[in-house]
Enzyme design. Structure first.
Site, PDB file in Angstrom:
ATOM      1  N   ASP A   1      48.374   3.423  35.008  1.00  0.00           N
ATOM      2  CA  ASP A   1      48.588   2.395  36.035  1.00  0.00           C
ATOM      3  C   ASP A   1      47.323   2.152  36.852  1.00  0.00           C
ATOM      4  O   ASP A   1      47.269   1.208  37.639  1.00  0.00           O
ATOM      5  CB  ASP A   1      49.775   2.758  36.940  1.00  0.00           C
ATOM      6  CG  ASP A   1      49.677   4.145  37.532  1.00  0.00           C
ATOM      7  OD1 ASP A   1      48.901   4.976  37.000  1.00  0.00           O
ATOM      8  OD2 ASP A   1      50.354   4.417  38.526  1.00  0.00           O
TER       9      ASP A   1
ATOM     10  N   ALA B   1      60.450   5.154  37.343  1.00  0.00           N
ATOM     11  CA  ALA B   1      59.960   4.356  38.473  1.00  0.00           C
ATOM     12  C   ALA B   1      59.170   5.285  39.385  1.00  0.00           C
ATOM     13  O   ALA B   1      59.564   6.422  39.636  1.00  0.00           O
ATOM     14  CB  ALA B   1      61.130   3.748  39.219  1.00  0.00           C
ATOM     15  N   LYS B   2      58.017   4.773  39.863  1.00  0.00           N
ATOM     16  CA  LYS B   2      57.116   5.594  40.661  1.00  0.00           C
ATOM     17  C   LYS B   2      57.745   6.076  41.959  1.00  0.00           C
ATOM     18  O   LYS B   2      57.528   7.190  42.403  1.00  0.00           O
ATOM     19  CB  LYS B   2      55.901   4.749  40.983  1.00  0.00           C
ATOM     20  CG  LYS B   2      54.604   5.418  40.734  1.00  0.00           C
ATOM     21  CD  LYS B   2      53.586   4.438  41.176  1.00  0.00           C
ATOM     22  CE  LYS B   2      52.187   4.940  41.044  1.00  0.00           C
ATOM     23  NZ  LYS B   2      51.291   3.857  41.402  1.00  0.00           N
ATOM     24  N   ARG B   3      58.514   5.209  42.565  1.00  0.00           N
ATOM     25  CA  ARG B   3      59.020   5.563  43.889  1.00  0.00           C
ATOM     26  C   ARG B   3      60.440   6.114  43.874  1.00  0.00           C
ATOM     27  O   ARG B   3      61.112   6.125  44.873  1.00  0.00           O
ATOM     28  CB  ARG B   3      58.932   4.355  44.802  1.00  0.00           C
ATOM     29  CG  ARG B   3      57.509   4.048  45.100  1.00  0.00           C
ATOM     30  CD  ARG B   3      57.336   3.024  46.161  1.00  0.00           C
ATOM     31  NE  ARG B   3      55.931   2.703  46.274  1.00  0.00           N
ATOM     32  CZ  ARG B   3      55.283   1.924  45.426  1.00  0.00           C
ATOM     33  NH1 ARG B   3      55.930   1.333  44.455  1.00  0.00           N
ATOM     34  NH2 ARG B   3      53.996   1.711  45.564  1.00  0.00           N
TER      35      ARG B   3
END
Ligand code: GLU
Length: 275
Positions: free
Chosen positions: A212, A249-251
């Protein structure tokens, strides 16, 4: 130019204490550690805590604990970017003297209303050039404080580098990304500048991080060139998926290392399940 692969390997882990360590980061760090150990190298830990508003001491302590729990270790005393602020100023001056940066007075709202659509989730939108001088001009200000400063990227310039994991990478400066902030008006160097200065100063030979950040690598390569610093080699690890191949998902806070640990996962089971 020195061939990095001929130098003793120096790698780094560079977490930001803006939240709890995510399993994706932990696995990328694991890969960094494996690559470093395979080359008998030295692994350094750098805490990227320049963003004072978002970095919390509690997260800092938690990151150390999580890294150690996961089986990561480093070979020198940890480095904190917040202790190194004076080191970044000479780079700002050099860029100023070369006329490669300019003061940007756009407010966040101006940027939102004038900006083109963001290219990817999280990617900053392309700056429309409102404050960009027509030609390379040395700014009058002798210090950066109080303003945002942008790096002027060459227009429509094709860029290329060889990634040790992802192969040849290409991007077009001015099209895939635009003039980016290198110093913020709250008087802290931005991530792009700090990471270049630190990787160079710490003698890092290979940067291992998530895919990313590929677009940021192009930005950083422009800074290496402008500052006449030798870039390290890059290895961008693919983004982590669960065992069914689904991207995380990153968060997603349920995927923080601590949340997994609390629900009974071990470092070994995490490494087997996510890749
Ligand atoms: N501190 C950055 C992050 O946590 C890492 C940047 C890098 O590896 O260059 O996203």
């Amino acid at each position: 130019m020195i061939l990095k692969s001929a130098l003793p390997y120096r790698g780094r882990l560079a977490p930001s204490p803006t939240g709890h360590l995510h399993v994706g980061h932990a696995l990328t760090f694991w890969r960094a550690q494996e690559r470093c150990r395979a080359r008998n190298g030295r692994l350094l830990l750098r805490i990227e805590d320049l963003d004072r508003a978002r970095s919390r001491p509690g997260f800092r302590e938690a990151i150390f604990e999580d890294l150690e729990w996961f089986g990561l270790s480093w070979d020198e005393a940890p480095v904190f970017q917040s202790d190194r602020e004076p080191l970044y100023l000479p780079a700002w001056r050099k860029l100023r003297e070369a006329g490669l940066i300019y003061r940007c007075d756009c407010s966040r709202r101006d940027l939102l209303s004038a900006a083109a659509a963001p290219h990817a989730e999280d990617e900053e939108s392309i700056y429309p050039g409102t404050c960009r001088p027509v030609s390379l001009t040395m700014p009058n200000e002798s210090a950066p404080s109080g303003f945002n400063w942008r790096f002027r990227v060459p227009e429509n310039a094709p860029l290329e580098f060889h990634d040790l994991c992802a192969g040849t990478q290409r991007a077009m400066a001015g099209v895939d990304f635009g003039d980016f902030v290198i110093w913020r008006k709250d008087n802290v160097p931005a991530y792009q500048l700090a990471v270049v200065i630190d990787d160079a100063a710490m003698g890092i030979t290979e940067v291992v991080r998530g895919a990313d950040l590929l677009l940021s690598t192009f930005r950083q390569l422009l800074l290496y060139r402008a500052l006449r610093l030798d870039p390290p080699e890059f290895y961008h690890a693919p983004l982590i998926t669960d065992s069914s191949g689904k991207r995380l998902a990153k968060r997603d806070s349920a995927r923080s290392l601590r949340a997994l640990r609390t629900s009974g996962w071990t470092p070994e089971s995490i490494r087997a399940h996510f890749r």
